[in-house]
Design a protein around this motif. Structure first.
Motif, PDB file in Angstrom:
ATOM      1  N   UNK A   1      10.648  86.258  63.779  1.00 12.88           N
ATOM      2  CA  UNK A   1      11.436  85.753  64.893  1.00 12.88           C
ATOM      3  C   UNK A   1      11.213  84.255  65.056  1.00 12.88           C
TER       4      UNK A   1
ATOM      5  N   UNK B   1      14.651  83.290  70.659  1.00 11.29           N
ATOM      6  CA  UNK B   1      15.547  84.288  71.240  1.00 11.29           C
ATOM      7  C   UNK B   1      16.135  83.770  72.543  1.00 11.29           C
TER       8      UNK B   1
ATOM      9  N   UNK C   1      12.031  91.607  66.648  1.00 14.90           N
ATOM     10  CA  UNK C   1      11.594  92.685  65.770  1.00 14.90           C
ATOM     11  C   UNK C   1      10.228  92.377  65.172  1.00 14.90           C
TER      12      UNK C   1
ATOM     13  N   UNK D   1      20.908  92.022  69.368  1.00 10.70           N
ATOM     14  CA  UNK D   1      19.822  92.989  69.388  1.00 10.70           C
ATOM     15  C   UNK D   1      20.051  94.042  68.321  1.00 10.70           C
TER      16      UNK D   1
ATOM     17  N   UNK E   1      18.855  84.098  59.839  1.00 12.57           N
ATOM     18  CA  UNK E   1      19.780  85.107  60.350  1.00 12.57           C
ATOM     19  C   UNK E   1      19.941  84.943  61.851  1.00 12.57           C
TER      20      UNK E   1
ATOM     21  N   UNK F   1      16.329  84.717  63.289  1.00 12.45           N
ATOM     22  CA  UNK F   1      15.208  85.136  62.465  1.00 12.45           C
ATOM     23  C   UNK F   1      15.170  84.275  61.209  1.00 12.45           C
TER      24      UNK F   1
ATOM     25  N   UNK G   1      19.290  86.347  68.793  1.00 16.84           N
ATOM     26  CA  UNK G   1      18.052  86.002  68.112  1.00 16.84           C
ATOM     27  C   UNK G   1      18.365  85.162  66.878  1.00 16.84           C
TER      28      UNK G   1
ATOM     29  N   UNK H   1      17.820  85.370  76.068  1.00 19.20           N
ATOM     30  CA  UNK H   1      18.176  86.529  76.880  1.00 19.20           C
ATOM     31  C   UNK H   1      18.970  86.101  78.102  1.00 19.20           C
TER      32      UNK H   1
ATOM     33  N   UNK I   1      10.773  97.125  68.276  1.00 17.53           N
ATOM     34  CA  UNK I   1      11.196  96.051  69.181  1.00 17.53           C
ATOM     35  C   UNK I   1      10.764  96.410  70.590  1.00 17.53           C
TER      36      UNK I   1
END
Lengths: 116, 110
Positions: B46, B49, A43, B94, B90, B36, B34, B51, A37
């Motif tokens: 991914x 995301x 990831x 992090x 999912x 996924x 995130x 942040x 990462x």
């Protein structure tokens, strides 16, 4: 405590050096993974294994190697470290198989690697 | 400890239906979240995301998610699903801070 154990937590390597990141799980999970990462990113899969003796490449395998001689251990080897390999590395495992459903991932706490 | 929970384990939709998958988080401090996706026979990819900044995050393949701090939620949405969206989804913090949840299996019927 059950889970995924990664060592070391931190490491600084010089360009061209090699090292092995260790990963051990005690949950008898079939599937194990190595991800990296990078800052601000998600990831990326490096290598994975669906059972002892079976490994395969992920998205970003170049510069890495793995082995899976036992169910518990899945070490990741960097042969000639490069600055582009500076990242945080996560090992993960997951149960499952042909007759069992896949459950959630369990991640190790990560290894922060800096290559200078 | 950081954790997320997903409300549905299995969702079945017909093509063109709208999708919303719930995700709630339960930790303070800096929030990194995130989504996924794992398609059958493949591995985690991914989707998007969050942040900081704009709470409405757009990802790949027409997916988006909205971070609602007051509700501790980060739900995934898509206006019109396709058969190819059949996968496991999912929601996760992090990696390394928590265990990914069991995920939500989405089955889209053609």
């Amino acid at each position: 405590n059950a889970g995924v154990t990664q060592t070391p937590k931190f490491r600084i390597l010089k360009i061209g050096q090699s090292m092995t990141l260790q990963c051990t799980q005690d949950m008898n999970h079939n599937y194990m993974y190595w991800y990296r990462q990078d800052p601000g990113m998600g990831l990326k899969l490096i290598y994975y294994s669906v059972g002892a003796g079976i490994t395969d490449k992920g998205e970003v395998p170049n510069g890495y190697n793995v082995s899976r001689s036992t169910t518990e251990d899945f070490p990741l080897r960097l042969e000639l470290a490069a600055p582009s390999q500076t990242s945080v590395y996560f090992c993960a495992s997951r149960s499952g198989g042909a007759l069992r459903p896949l459950y959630g991932y369990t991640f190790g706490s990560g290894t922060r690697l800096t290559v200078v | 400890a950081q954790s997320v929970s997903q409300h549905n384990h299995h969702v079945i939709l017909s093509e063109a239906a709208s999708l919303e998958l719930g995700c709630n988080y339960s930790y303070g401090g800096t929030v990194n979240l995130f989504w996924y996706v794992q398609y059958p026979g493949q591995h985690l990819q991914l989707l998007l995301k969050y942040f900081s900044g704009d709470p409405l995050v757009k990802g790949i393949k027409g997916f988006e998610a909205e971070f609602i701090k007051s509700k501790f939620s980060f739900n995934l949405r898509k206006p019109s699903v396709q058969w190819s969206d059949t996968a496991e989804y999912f929601c996760a913090p992090r990696a390394g801070k928590s265990t990914f949840g069991d995920g939500t299996t989405l089955t889209v019927k053609p």
